[in-house]
Scaffold this active site. Structure first.
Site, short mmCIF file in Angstrom:
data_model
loop_
_atom_site.label_atom_id
_atom_site.label_comp_id
_atom_site.label_asym_id
_atom_site.label_seq_id
_atom_site.Cartn_x
_atom_site.Cartn_y
_atom_site.Cartn_z
N HIS A 153 0.83 -1.21 0.00
CA HIS A 153 0.00 0.00 0.00
C HIS A 153 0.86 1.27 0.00
O HIS A 153 0.43 2.32 0.45
CB HIS A 153 -0.95 0.03 1.20
CG HIS A 153 -1.77 -1.21 1.36
ND1 HIS A 153 -2.92 -1.43 0.65
CD2 HIS A 153 -1.58 -2.31 2.14
CE1 HIS A 153 -3.43 -2.61 0.99
NE2 HIS A 153 -2.62 -3.17 1.88
N SER A 274 15.58 20.40 -16.37
CA SER A 274 14.43 21.28 -16.56
C SER A 274 14.86 22.54 -17.29
O SER A 274 15.95 23.07 -17.04
CB SER A 274 13.81 21.63 -15.21
OG SER A 274 12.91 22.72 -15.32
N LYS A 280 16.86 20.40 -11.16
CA LYS A 280 16.11 19.18 -11.47
C LYS A 280 16.95 18.14 -12.20
O LYS A 280 17.80 18.45 -13.03
CB LYS A 280 14.88 19.49 -12.34
CG LYS A 280 13.83 20.32 -11.66
CD LYS A 280 13.15 19.57 -10.53
CE LYS A 280 12.36 18.37 -11.01
NZ LYS A 280 11.27 18.72 -11.93
N GLU A 287 9.72 7.43 -16.82
CA GLU A 287 8.44 8.09 -17.05
C GLU A 287 7.91 7.79 -18.46
O GLU A 287 6.72 7.51 -18.65
CB GLU A 287 8.58 9.59 -16.83
CG GLU A 287 8.80 9.96 -15.37
CD GLU A 287 9.04 11.45 -15.17
OE1 GLU A 287 9.08 12.18 -16.18
OE2 GLU A 287 9.18 11.87 -14.00
#
Length: 461
Positions: A153, A274, A280, A287
């Site tokens: 979970h 970024s 970043k 992804e």
């Protein structure tokens, strides 16, 4: 190809709408191989001479060389890969080329080509899956002593070795390889010789063609042979599962690489920055892979939807089988290659992992097991430890900070050795059952997979 029946030229608009050469050109190798094998059966049947077959084979090989070199001109008005190659062959060698289509149809021709393509794809994908497994085993081996929290979970549950977590994906990808082996068996059946629907009155030696193309079996029903795309659906289903597995490991990588987890570090070569925020470092490989999995799943649904309402036998709707098949094969092929490369350069962060796994709550179940080993029924033990956790909440402390008196107030079974249970390393040493993550088990599994994956040339049987 049908000018004898029709009085008008096909509309240019229809030609544009119905052409498939823009995507099925990539079947050219398989189409040429099938035609060469078919010519052997035509010669055996006395329908072409040995000299004519030599011209056919030489002509096809010459066309293949031009395609390979990027010099062949594909023509939209010829619709597909079959007619482009056949028309060019006939142009070059004359009547011998015009005889090549004897006793076959584009229906059984495309059924053959797609099977040959998918048979090769299975072998290629198996090798890429094996490389993915090797990258996971290598990463686990490099950080075999690192322990991380295991999650259920997405909440911290119990400690596991980092390598044990990675080996779970090795098992998943092995099932994917096993599915490819099984799917390949049903792909590997020769449909050529089934004609358009009912074979031909010109009987050719189909088993000869099967031997030429390394098929162990031939189809037994001509109607099924030209309308069957079950094998393509099976492969898309297998690749959809590969995509799901890649998406799941992508999610783990994305979490692990985040500032909140920091369990792993990805190399600059497989991350992006970024355009606005200079700090970043984004896990784009994971992804993109997570995102592309939706396309692969969608391709399976697309082909199933295309096939579900078709009457026997071949219908032009079936032209829609190739684009989802090509897309899924290409997407999974690329995803496996780039993901494996990313993992080979990834590093675990032992300090962050150790800090996370130092959470004593990860050992709550070990305390319940302590009570069970002292004769307390598990349900009662579970309740006792639940109250211990609640007590920690009241006292704003950890399980390690409760006193012996606190524990004995919860159950008189507790003794001073209870604190020995609150040791991560001892907890891992105790997990010795088959499949559990004791250090001995994890080392044995890493060794087992290293041996199993040692031969990079290993392919499907």
């Amino acid at each position: 190809m049908w000018k004898g029946r029709f009085q008008q030229e096909t509309s240019a608009l229809l030609q544009q709408y119905s052409e498939s050469i823009s995507f099925d050109w990539r079947l050219w190798r398989h189409d040429i191989a099938g035609s060469i094998a078919h010519s052997a059966a035509l010669q055996k049947a006395g329908l072409i001479t040995a000299e004519e077959r030599e011209k056919i084979v030489a002509g096809l090989n010459g066309i293949g060389a031009e395609i390979e070199a990027g010099k062949f001109q594909w023509k939209t008005e010829l619709e597909d890969v079959h007619m482009n190659i056949e028309a060019e062959l006939t142009k070059r060698i004359g009547d011998a080329g015009a005889k090549l289509h004897t006793a076959r149809s584009r229906n059984d021709q495309i059924a053959l080509d797609i099977r040959l393509f998918l048979r090769d794809a299975c072998d290629d994908l198996d090798g890429l899956l094996a490389e993915m497994q090797r990258s996971l085993v290598d990463l686990g081996s490099r950080f075999r002593d690192v322990i991380i929290p295991g999650y259920t979970h997405l909440q911290r549950a119990q400690p596991v070795y980092f390598a044990h977590h990675l080996l779970a994906y090795v098992e998943m990808f092995q099932r994917d390889r096993d599915r490819l082996v099984d799917t390949r068996k049903r792909i590997n059946v020769l449909p050529l010789g089934s004609g358009a629907i009912a074979g031909s009155t010109i009987v050719l030696d189909r088993e000869l063609v099967a031997r030429e193309l390394d098929f162990p079996a031939v189809t037994q029903n001509s109607m099924d042979a030209v309308s069957d795309r079950d094998f393509a659906v099976e492969l898309l289903a297998a690749l959809a599962l590969v995509a799901v597995h890649l998406s799941r490991i992508s999610e783990d990588v994305i979490l692990w690489a985040s500032s909140e987890f920091q369990f792993i570090k990805l190399s600059d070569a497989f991350t992006t920055g970024s355009s606005l925020m200079p700090q970043k470092k984004n896990p784009d490989v994971a992804e993109l892979t997570r995102g592309k999995s939706g396309r692969v799943i969608g391709n399976l649904v697309s082909l199933l939807t295309t096939l579900k309402g078709l009457p026997m036998t071949y219908n032009r709707d079936m032209q829609e089988d190739k684009e989802p098949v090509f897309d899924s094969v290409d997407t999974i092929r690329t995803a496996l290659a780039v993901f494996a490369a990313m993992l080979r350069e990834a590093q675990a962060n032992p300090a962050a992992c150790a800090a996370a796994v130092a959470d004593p709550m990860l050992l709550a179940t070990d305390l319940a097991d302590y009570l069970v080993n002292h004769g307390v029924p598990f349900r009662k033990a579970h309740e006792v430890i639940g109250r211990a956790v609640a007590l920690c909440g009241e006292k704003h402390c950890e399980l390690t900070q409760l006193t012996l008196a606190d524990y004995q107030a919860l159950s008189p079974v507790f003794a001073a050795d209870v604190f020995e249970m609150l040791n991560v390393q001892k907890s891992m040493e105790s997990r010795r059952a088959i499949g559990a993550p004791s250090p001995q088990n994890v080392a044995a599994q890493l060794a087992r997979w290293q041996v199993a994956l040692a031969d990079p040339s290993q392919r499907l049987a």
